[in-house]
Design a protein around this motif. Structure first.
Motif, PDB file in Angstrom:
ATOM      1  N   VAL A 262       0.858  -1.180   0.000  1.00 24.57           N
ATOM      2  CA  VAL A 262       0.000   0.000   0.000  1.00 24.57           C
ATOM      3  C   VAL A 262       0.897   1.234   0.000  1.00 24.57           C
ATOM      4  O   VAL A 262       1.693   1.424   0.918  1.00 24.57           O
ATOM      5  CB  VAL A 262      -0.936   0.023   1.222  1.00 24.57           C
ATOM      6  N   CYS A 503      -2.570   4.969  -2.532  1.00 23.90           N
ATOM      7  CA  CYS A 503      -3.526   5.306  -1.474  1.00 23.90           C
ATOM      8  C   CYS A 503      -3.316   6.723  -0.958  1.00 23.90           C
ATOM      9  O   CYS A 503      -2.187   7.193  -0.810  1.00 23.90           O
ATOM     10  CB  CYS A 503      -3.348   4.298  -0.332  1.00 23.90           C
ATOM     11  N   ILE A 523      -8.841   1.023   0.729  1.00 19.26           N
ATOM     12  CA  ILE A 523      -7.798   0.088   0.313  1.00 19.26           C
ATOM     13  C   ILE A 523      -7.838  -1.170   1.174  1.00 19.26           C
ATOM     14  O   ILE A 523      -7.698  -2.301   0.671  1.00 19.26           O
ATOM     15  CB  ILE A 523      -6.411   0.749   0.384  1.00 19.26           C
TER      16      ILE A 523
END
Length: 542
Positions: A262, A503, A523
Motif C-alpha cells: 500500500v 492510497c 484500500i
C-alpha cells in the motif's frame, strides 16, 4: 431511535438546558429518554440573533412510544433512524502467504493498517520519519535553529503532514458506508475530544493529534502489526514477468518479501515518485493550487462572522471560507484555514522552502491564517510528464528559499500590490513558527497569478470587512496544497503493477486528514475482499 433537527439554543446554554428543551419539544420527561448530540453548528446569519443549531438523537423506552411521538409532533423536523456502524469484513478467496506492507504512517496508511490489523492481516508499516515524539523535537529544533532533517520534519514522520496542521476533520466526500463517522469515532477512542463527533467543523489540533496517533500505533502493534521507523522505501522488486509486486527494498538494501504493498506515501515523497516513475507505474499530472498564507487578527474575523456579541466566549473562534473565479478560468480560494493558528515553515528539502498553517486544540493565537491560493493546471507546467507538477513546485520553493536565505519571506498586502519590500509590520505582528524576513513575493508566481490573487483579495474584502487590508501579512510559498500527480488505479484499487495499491493524498485520491483516512479504509476493504490470511511465519526486515 428518533432524530430531531433544527433544535435552536442560545449561545450560552449547557447540555442540561438542551436536554430540557428537547423534553419540552417532545412533551416527555428526562427519565423517559437518552439524548445524544448528532450535529452542532453556529447560526450566525443574523448578528443580532446568534444561536446554536442541533440535530439530536433520542432513544426511548419502546418503539410504540417513538411512533406516538412521531404522530403528535408533525411540525418538528423529526424522523426515525437506525444507527449502523462501519465494519470491515474479511472475505477474500486468494491466499495471502506474506504480510502486507504499508508505506507511510499518515492518516491513509494508519487507518489502512488499523483496519487490516483488526481482521488479522498483521501489516508491516514502513515510515521514513521518526516516531511522533522524536519528530516533535526535530520540528521544534528546525523552527528555532533552522536545522532541517530531510526525513523528520513537518512533512515526514509518524502521523504524516496532517500532524502539523489545524487538524480539521470535515470532508466533502460522499459517505454512504459510514467511513467518515468511523474515522471520527476511532479518533475519539484513542484520545480525541468527543465534540468532534458532532461539531459541524470538527478539528483536533496538533497537540492532541500527536497523542491520538501514538495510541493508534500501540493498538495496531497489539493486534499484530509491526512498525519500522526511519525506514525509507527506495526500490520495488517485481515478479519475473514484471507484472506484480514481489518485494520492497529499504534505504539500507534490506528486502521485505510481499505480494501486497500500500503506497500511502504523502504528497511530498518526491524521491519515491521518481522511483515509481522509473518502475513505469502509471501516473499522470493533475491540477493543484499555489499561493500564500495570509494572516489577519482573529478578532477581526470573529467580528466579521459574529458581530460584537457580549457573550463571545461561548462561541468558537470564527473560521471562514472564500472563493472567487475569473474569466481566465483560474480560481482563487482559501484553503486549510487555521483560526487562532500559526504560519509554519513546512520545508522538507534542502534549498527549498514551503509553508503551511497549523493550530493547537485551543486555537488561541492572536491571528487567523489561511492559504489564499490560485489554481494551477498541467498546462502551466513547462514539463508535461507525470512529474511536471513536482518540478513546478520545486522551482517555486527554490525561488522562495532564495528570497530570504531560507527564512519565511513575508510581505504586507499593500506592499505586494505596490511591488515593493515591506519594512515593518502594520498594526499586528505575525504568529509564526520559524524565522522570517521581509521580501518581495511578487517574483514567485506569474503576473497573471499575482493579478488573480490581488483581485481575489479585493473580492474577499467585500465579503469579510478588512480582508484586503493593507497590513494583512502574506507569507510564501504555499506550494503543497495537494499532490501534483495521480497514480492510476483500477476498479479493484490496484495499479498497473498488481498487488500495488496507491492510497491517500500522495496518490492523488484525498485532500485532508479525514478523506485520506477514508481512502486508507477503502484500500483495506479491497485487500480484504481479495485475500485471506494464510501466513506460514512472521516476516521481518532482513
Amino acid at each position: 431511535m428518533l432524530r430531531i433537527g433544527q433544535v435552536k439554543m442560545p449561545i450560552d446554554h449547557n447540555k442540561k438546558q438542551l436536554t430540557a428543551h428537547v423534553c419540552e419539544l417532545l412533551h416527555i420527561s428526562p427519565d423517559e429518554m437518552t439524548l445524544s448530540i448528532r450535529k452542532r453548528s453556529v447560526d450566525a446569519r443574523k448578528k443580532n440573533d446568534l444561536h446554536y443549531v442541533y440535530a439530536v438523537d433520542v432513544s426511548l423506552r419502546s418503539e410504540k412510544q417513538e411512533e406516538q411521538i412521531l404522530k403528535r409532533n408533525k411540525k418538528l423536523q423529526i424522523s426515525k433512524v437506525k444507527e449502523t456502524s462501519y465494519q470491515l469484513q474479511a472475505g477474500g478467496q486468494h491466499k495471502l502467504r506474506l504480510r502486507p506492507v504499508i508505506v507511510g504512517s499518515g492518516p491513509a496508511g494508519l487507518f489502512c493498517a488499523y483496519e487490516l490489523a483488526r481482521i488479522g492481516f498483521s501489516p508491516i508499516i514502513l515510515e521514513r520519519g521518526k516516531t511522533v515524539d522524536k519528530r516533535l523535537e526535530d520540528v521544534d529544533d528546525f523552527w528555532k535553529n533552522g536545522v532541517l532533517k530531510p526525513d523528520s520534519n513537518v512533512q515526514f514522520g509518524e502521523g504524516g503532514a496532517g500532524t502539523f496542521s489545524d487538524g480539521k476533520l470535515n470532508t466533502m466526500v460522499k459517505d454512504p458506508l459510514g467511513r467518515s463517522r468511523h474515522v471520527l469515532e476511532t479518533f475519539v477512542k484513542f484520545g480525541a475530544p468527543e465534540e468532534i463527533l458532532y461539531d459541524a467543523k470538527p478539528h483536533i489540533g496538533t497537540d492532541i493529534l500527536t497523542k491520538v496517533i501514538q495510541n493508534m500505533r500501540r493498538e495496531i502493534i497489539h493486534m499484530g502489526g509491526s512498525f519500522y521507523f526511519e525506514t525509507t522505501l527506495t526500490d520495488l522488486r517485481l515478479s519475473e514477468d514484471g507484472q506484480s509486486i514481489a518485494a520492497v527494498v529499504t534505504q539500507d538494501q534490506k528486502q521485505i518479501d510481499t505480494n501486497v504493498v500500500v503506497l500511502a506515501i504523502g504528497h511530498s515523497a518526491r524521491d519515491t515518485f521518481e522511483m515509481l516513475d522509473q518502475k513505469h507505474l502509471h501516473m499522470e499530472p493533475k491540477a493543484f493550487a499555489v499561493g500564500f498564507r495570509v494572516e489577519h487578527p482573529q478578532s477581526m474575523i470573529n467580528e466579521s462572522q459574529y458581530g460584537t456579541h457580549p457573550d463571545m466566549e461561548h462561541l468558537p473562534v470564527a473560521p471562514y471560507k472564500v472563493t472567487a473565479n475569473f474569466p481566465n478560468h483560474r480560481g482563487v480560494y482559501s484553503f486549510c484555514m487555521c483560526p487562532g493558528g500559526f504560519v509554519v515553515n513546512a520545508s522538507s528539502e534542502e534549498g527549498r522552502l514551503a509553508i503551511n498553517g497549523m493550530s493547537y486544540s485551543k486555537r488561541d493565537s492572536a491571528n487567523a491564517n489561511s492559504a489564499i491560493i490560485v489554481s494551477v493546471t498541467p498546462d502551466d507546467f513547462p514539463d508535461q510528464t507525470a512529474l511536471g507538477g513536482v518540478r513546478f513546485q520545486r522551482k517555486l520553493e527554490e525561488k522562495a528559499y532564495a528570497l530570504a536565505n531560507g527564512k519565511i519571506p513575508q510581505q504586507l498586502f499593500g506592499d505586494f500590490k505596490q511591488d515593493r519590500v515591506s519594512k515593518e509590520y502594520g498594526s499586528f505582528k505575525s504568529c509564526v513558527k520559524g524565522a522570517t524576513a521581509f521580501a518581495n513575493l511578487r517574483g514567485l508566481l506569474s503576473e497573471e497569478m499575482n493579478d488573480c490573487l490581488i483581485d481575489g483579495m479585493k473580492q474577499f474584502g467585500r465579503k469579510i470587512a478588512g480582508f484586503d487590508r493593507e497590513d494583512a501579512i502574506l507569507s510564501g510559498i504555499e506550494s503543497r496544497t495537494s499532490s501534483p500527480l495521480r497514480m492510476i488505479r483500477d476498479d479493484q484499487l490496484e495499479s498497473n503493477i498488481k498487488g500495488l495499491y496507491p492510497c491517500g493524498e500522495g496518490a492523488g485520491y484525498a485532500g485532508g486528514i479525514t478523506s485520506a483516512a477514508m481512502d486508507g479504509m477503502r484500500i483495506a476493504e479491497a485487500i480484504a475482499a481479495k485475500y485471506q490470511v494464510c501466513y506460514t511465519g512472521g516476516t521481518t526486515i532482513g
